[in-house]
Design a protein around this motif. Structure first.
Motif, PDB file in Angstrom:
ATOM      1  N   MET A 143      -2.276  -1.461  -3.738  1.00  0.00           N
ATOM      2  CA  MET A 143      -0.861  -1.832  -3.619  1.00  0.00           C
ATOM      3  C   MET A 143      -0.157  -1.400  -4.905  1.00  0.00           C
ATOM      4  O   MET A 143       0.207  -2.241  -5.736  1.00  0.00           O
ATOM      5  CB  MET A 143      -0.719  -3.344  -3.400  1.00  0.00           C
ATOM      6  CG  MET A 143      -1.239  -3.838  -2.073  1.00  0.00           C
ATOM      7  SD  MET A 143      -1.219  -5.638  -1.959  1.00  0.00           S
ATOM      8  CE  MET A 143      -2.526  -6.048  -3.132  1.00  0.00           C
ATOM      9  N   PRO A 144       0.034  -0.105  -5.101  1.00  0.00           N
ATOM     10  CA  PRO A 144       0.599   0.381  -6.369  1.00  0.00           C
ATOM     11  C   PRO A 144       2.036  -0.061  -6.611  1.00  0.00           C
ATOM     12  O   PRO A 144       2.547   0.074  -7.718  1.00  0.00           O
ATOM     13  CB  PRO A 144       0.510   1.908  -6.227  1.00  0.00           C
ATOM     14  CG  PRO A 144       0.431   2.166  -4.766  1.00  0.00           C
ATOM     15  CD  PRO A 144      -0.267   0.980  -4.168  1.00  0.00           C
ATOM     16  N   TYR A 145       2.684  -0.603  -5.606  1.00  0.00           N
ATOM     17  CA  TYR A 145       4.096  -0.987  -5.705  1.00  0.00           C
ATOM     18  C   TYR A 145       4.291  -2.449  -6.102  1.00  0.00           C
ATOM     19  O   TYR A 145       5.422  -2.937  -6.153  1.00  0.00           O
ATOM     20  CB  TYR A 145       4.788  -0.758  -4.358  1.00  0.00           C
ATOM     21  CG  TYR A 145       4.047  -1.394  -3.202  1.00  0.00           C
ATOM     22  CD1 TYR A 145       4.252  -2.713  -2.842  1.00  0.00           C
ATOM     23  CD2 TYR A 145       3.089  -0.666  -2.498  1.00  0.00           C
ATOM     24  CE1 TYR A 145       3.545  -3.298  -1.812  1.00  0.00           C
ATOM     25  CE2 TYR A 145       2.384  -1.236  -1.457  1.00  0.00           C
ATOM     26  CZ  TYR A 145       2.616  -2.553  -1.121  1.00  0.00           C
ATOM     27  OH  TYR A 145       1.908  -3.134  -0.102  1.00  0.00           O
ATOM     28  N   PRO A 147      -7.095   0.063   8.266  1.00  0.00           N
ATOM     29  CA  PRO A 147      -7.427   0.694   6.987  1.00  0.00           C
ATOM     30  C   PRO A 147      -6.618   1.956   6.720  1.00  0.00           C
ATOM     31  O   PRO A 147      -6.390   2.316   5.579  1.00  0.00           O
ATOM     32  CB  PRO A 147      -8.922   1.029   7.125  1.00  0.00           C
ATOM     33  CG  PRO A 147      -9.419   0.147   8.221  1.00  0.00           C
ATOM     34  CD  PRO A 147      -8.256  -0.081   9.133  1.00  0.00           C
ATOM     35  N   ALA A 148      -6.156   2.620   7.763  1.00  0.00           N
ATOM     36  CA  ALA A 148      -5.377   3.844   7.573  1.00  0.00           C
ATOM     37  C   ALA A 148      -4.056   3.560   6.869  1.00  0.00           C
ATOM     38  O   ALA A 148      -3.494   4.423   6.198  1.00  0.00           O
ATOM     39  CB  ALA A 148      -5.114   4.512   8.917  1.00  0.00           C
ATOM     40  N   LEU A 149      -3.553   2.342   7.026  1.00  0.00           N
ATOM     41  CA  LEU A 149      -2.283   1.998   6.384  1.00  0.00           C
ATOM     42  C   LEU A 149      -2.388   2.005   4.869  1.00  0.00           C
ATOM     43  O   LEU A 149      -1.401   2.204   4.173  1.00  0.00           O
ATOM     44  CB  LEU A 149      -1.810   0.617   6.857  1.00  0.00           C
ATOM     45  CG  LEU A 149      -1.293   0.535   8.285  1.00  0.00           C
ATOM     46  CD1 LEU A 149      -0.977  -0.905   8.651  1.00  0.00           C
ATOM     47  CD2 LEU A 149      -0.061   1.402   8.473  1.00  0.00           C
ATOM     48  N   GLU A 150      -3.615   1.789   4.357  1.00  0.00           N
ATOM     49  CA  GLU A 150      -3.766   1.744   2.905  1.00  0.00           C
ATOM     50  C   GLU A 150      -3.393   3.076   2.265  1.00  0.00           C
ATOM     51  O   GLU A 150      -2.911   3.114   1.138  1.00  0.00           O
ATOM     52  CB  GLU A 150      -5.196   1.360   2.531  1.00  0.00           C
ATOM     53  CG  GLU A 150      -5.355   1.120   1.047  1.00  0.00           C
ATOM     54  CD  GLU A 150      -6.767   0.697   0.691  1.00  0.00           C
ATOM     55  OE1 GLU A 150      -7.081   0.748  -0.509  1.00  0.00           O
ATOM     56  OE2 GLU A 150      -7.541   0.334   1.576  1.00  0.00           O
ATOM     57  N   SER A 151      -3.590   4.172   2.985  1.00  0.00           N
ATOM     58  CA  SER A 151      -3.251   5.480   2.420  1.00  0.00           C
ATOM     59  C   SER A 151      -1.754   5.599   2.165  1.00  0.00           C
ATOM     60  O   SER A 151      -1.314   6.412   1.351  1.00  0.00           O
ATOM     61  CB  SER A 151      -3.729   6.598   3.344  1.00  0.00           C
ATOM     62  OG  SER A 151      -3.039   6.551   4.579  1.00  0.00           O
ATOM     63  N   THR A 152      -0.958   4.810   2.850  1.00  0.00           N
ATOM     64  CA  THR A 152       0.479   4.805   2.598  1.00  0.00           C
ATOM     65  C   THR A 152       0.836   3.809   1.512  1.00  0.00           C
ATOM     66  O   THR A 152       1.988   3.684   1.128  1.00  0.00           O
ATOM     67  CB  THR A 152       1.263   4.435   3.881  1.00  0.00           C
ATOM     68  OG1 THR A 152       1.016   3.051   4.196  1.00  0.00           O
ATOM     69  CG2 THR A 152       0.870   5.297   5.044  1.00  0.00           C
ATOM     70  N   GLY A 153      -0.163   3.061   1.042  1.00  0.00           N
ATOM     71  CA  GLY A 153       0.078   2.065   0.016  1.00  0.00           C
ATOM     72  C   GLY A 153       0.541   0.746   0.564  1.00  0.00           C
ATOM     73  O   GLY A 153       0.961  -0.127  -0.172  1.00  0.00           O
ATOM     74  N   GLU A 154       0.488   0.571   1.870  1.00  0.00           N
ATOM     75  CA  GLU A 154       0.958  -0.662   2.493  1.00  0.00           C
ATOM     76  C   GLU A 154      -0.107  -1.149   3.471  1.00  0.00           C
ATOM     77  O   GLU A 154      -0.212  -0.653   4.587  1.00  0.00           O
ATOM     78  CB  GLU A 154       2.276  -0.397   3.210  1.00  0.00           C
ATOM     79  CG  GLU A 154       3.062  -1.643   3.522  1.00  0.00           C
ATOM     80  CD  GLU A 154       4.497  -1.302   3.929  1.00  0.00           C
ATOM     81  OE1 GLU A 154       4.674  -0.403   4.772  1.00  0.00           O
ATOM     82  OE2 GLU A 154       5.419  -1.934   3.399  1.00  0.00           O
ATOM     83  N   ARG A 212       2.213 -10.398 -12.202  1.00  0.00           N
ATOM     84  CA  ARG A 212       3.215 -11.423 -11.913  1.00  0.00           C
ATOM     85  C   ARG A 212       4.578 -10.730 -11.860  1.00  0.00           C
ATOM     86  O   ARG A 212       5.212 -10.555 -12.894  1.00  0.00           O
ATOM     87  CB  ARG A 212       3.224 -12.501 -12.989  1.00  0.00           C
ATOM     88  CG  ARG A 212       1.956 -13.321 -13.076  1.00  0.00           C
ATOM     89  CD  ARG A 212       2.118 -14.391 -14.158  1.00  0.00           C
ATOM     90  NE  ARG A 212       0.885 -15.059 -14.458  1.00  0.00           N
ATOM     91  CZ  ARG A 212       0.422 -16.134 -13.812  1.00  0.00           C
ATOM     92  NH1 ARG A 212       1.133 -16.640 -12.818  1.00  0.00           N
ATOM     93  NH2 ARG A 212      -0.721 -16.698 -14.148  1.00  0.00           N
ATOM     94  N   PRO A 213       5.023 -10.327 -10.671  1.00  0.00           N
ATOM     95  CA  PRO A 213       6.353  -9.684 -10.587  1.00  0.00           C
ATOM     96  C   PRO A 213       7.429 -10.675 -11.024  1.00  0.00           C
ATOM     97  O   PRO A 213       7.585 -11.727 -10.433  1.00  0.00           O
ATOM     98  CB  PRO A 213       6.486  -9.332  -9.101  1.00  0.00           C
ATOM     99  CG  PRO A 213       5.098  -9.374  -8.562  1.00  0.00           C
ATOM    100  CD  PRO A 213       4.385 -10.409  -9.369  1.00  0.00           C
TER     101      PRO A 213
END
Length: 198
Positions: free
Chosen positions: A155-157, A98-105, A196-197
Motif C-alpha cells: 500500500m505505497p499510498y 491478489p491481482a489488485l495488489e499490482s495496482t497498489g489497492e 500514522r497518516p
C-alpha cells in the motif's frame, strides 16, 4: 575391550547423537520459535486500547488464502482483543483479489466502504486486508469508527491518505536491511513499518 565391544559403544553413541539431532535440538528450536503474529497482535491491541474499547470489527482474508500469516494474525487479534475488553468482536472474512495488489489497492473502495456500512455499529475496525485509496469524503466526520490497518499487502499510498482517516497502519518491512527502526515498535520494527497518516 574387544574390537566388537568398541564398535557397539561407537554405534550406540552415534545413534544417540543422531536421535538428539533429529528430536532434541529441533524440539528446542520449536519451543523457542517466535509467534510473530501473536507479538504483532499484542502490540496492535495495546495501541488500540489506548483509544478505548468497544465493538470491534476485524476484516481478515479467507482461511484458505495463500499467505497463512494474516489468518494467524486474525485469530491472535481476536483472542487478544477479547482479553483486553473489546466486545462484541466480529471476525469478517473478506475475499481478496491478489491481482489488485499490482495496482497498489488490495481491496476495492466499494467493497471496503460496503463492509463499513454493513457493520455500522463497530467502534473500531482493524483491517488485515489493507485499505483502498480513500478520500476525506469517504468517511464522514461524525460517527465513524477508528480505522487501523495491519496488512501484508503493498500500500505505497498510505502516507498520502487524508489526515484523520487512519489511526495507524502496520506494513511488512520490504527492505532487507532496516535503516532506521521505529522505537514505537521496539523489536517488531525489524519486521514491520508503522505509519500514522496525520
Amino acid at each position: 575391550m574387544s574390537r566388537n565391544a568398541w564398535a557397539v559403544v561407537v554405534l550406540v553413541a552415534c545413534l544417540g547423537a543422531s536421535w538428539w539431532l533429529l528430536t532434541g535440538r529441533d524440539g528446542t528450536a520449536r519451543r523457542h520459535r517466535r509467534d510473530l503474529a501473536d507479538e504483532l497482535a499484542a502490540w496492535v491491541v495495546r495501541e488500540t486500547v489506548a483509544g478505548g474499547t468497544g465493538a470491534l470489527l476485524i476484516l481478515a482474508p479467507p482461511a484458505e488464502a495463500g499467505d497463512p500469516f494474516p489468518g494467524h494474525l486474525g485469530d491472535r487479534l481476536q483472542a487478544r482483543a477479547r482479553a483486553a475488553g473489546f466486545s462484541p468482536i466480529t471476525l469478517q472474512h473478506v475475499p481478496c483479489d491478489p491481482a489488485l495488489e499490482s495496482t497498489g489497492e488490495p481491496i476495492t473502495r466499494d467493497t471496503f466502504l460496503g463492509l463499513l456500512r454493513d457493520h455500522a455499529d463497530a467502534e473500531v475496525v482493524i483491517s488485515l486486508v489493507g485499505v483502498p485509496r480513500l478520500v476525506a469524503a469517504d468517511r464522514p466526520a461524525a460517527g465513524r469508527p477508528r480505522l487501523i490497518v495491519a496488512s501484508t499487502v503493498l500500500m505505497p499510498y498510505l502516507k498520502e491518505l487524508p489526515a484523520g482517516l487512519l489511526d495507524f497502519a502496520i506494513e511488512f518491512r520490504r527492505d532487507q536491511v532496516p535503516g532506521t527502526l521505529d522505537p514505537a515498535l521496539g523489536e517488531l520494527g525489524n519486521y514491520f513499518i508503522l505509519t500514522r497518516p496525520r
